[in-house]
Scaffold this motif. Structure first.
Motif, PDB file in Angstrom:
ATOM      1  N   ARG A  74       0.831  -1.209   0.000  1.00 32.28           N
ATOM      2  CA  ARG A  74       0.000   0.000   0.000  1.00 32.28           C
ATOM      3  C   ARG A  74       0.860   1.252   0.000  1.00 32.28           C
ATOM      4  NH1 ARG A  74      -4.428   2.054  -1.975  1.00 32.28           N
ATOM      5  NH2 ARG A  74      -5.494   0.153  -1.427  1.00 32.28           N
ATOM      6  N   TYR A 103       2.495   1.516  -3.448  1.00 32.43           N
ATOM      7  CA  TYR A 103       1.426   1.836  -4.400  1.00 32.43           C
ATOM      8  C   TYR A 103       1.064   3.324  -4.308  1.00 32.43           C
ATOM      9  CZ  TYR A 103      -3.329   1.907  -6.333  1.00 32.43           C
ATOM     10  OH  TYR A 103      -4.457   2.207  -7.045  1.00 32.43           O
ATOM     11  N   GLN A 126      -6.469  -1.681  -7.794  1.00 29.04           N
ATOM     12  CA  GLN A 126      -6.042  -1.447  -6.422  1.00 29.04           C
ATOM     13  C   GLN A 126      -5.194  -2.627  -5.926  1.00 29.04           C
ATOM     14  OE1 GLN A 126      -6.831   1.190  -4.178  1.00 29.04           O
ATOM     15  NE2 GLN A 126      -7.402   2.212  -6.083  1.00 29.04           N
TER      16      GLN A 126
END
Length: 107
Positions: free
Chosen positions: A48, A51, A64
């Motif tokens: 995360r 990203y 996602q």
């Protein structure tokens, strides 16, 4: 022939990344679900966070980040592995991964 080249030498692997500048080649037309398809995978500690940082820098992901659930991954011990996929400018499939269990590598 003009090109840019970066080489990464790891303990048991060498990776050459080549960008042909003259003559310019065609973008790869290989879908991720096709035989012969390949991708390059980058091990990260926090999918995360990477990203988010890459998205802020302008990278476009194919979706996602995703965490593998039971009955979705083999070996079963890899449940909890997190991934996110994107393409380089030539269309090569790339992945960031925080591997768990059966996908984890020994240090």
């Amino acid at each position: 022939m003009a090109q840019s080249l970066a080489t990464f030498n790891l303990d048991n692997l060498g990776i050459d990344l080549i960008q042909f500048q003259e003559p310019v080649g065609d973008v790869a037309q290989v879908a991720a679900n096709r035989p012969g398809s390949m991708h390059l995978c980058f091990h990260v500690d926090d999918v995360r966070a990477v990203y988010d940082r890459m998205s802020e820098a302008g990278f476009e992901f194919l979706g996602q980040p995703y965490t593998f659930a039971p009955d979705e991954v083999n070996p079963p011990a890899a449940v909890g592995t997190e991934v996110a996929y994107f393409n380089d400018p030539d269309g090569t499939n790339l992945e960031i991964i925080a591997p768990k269990g059966g996908f984890a590598r020994d240090a």
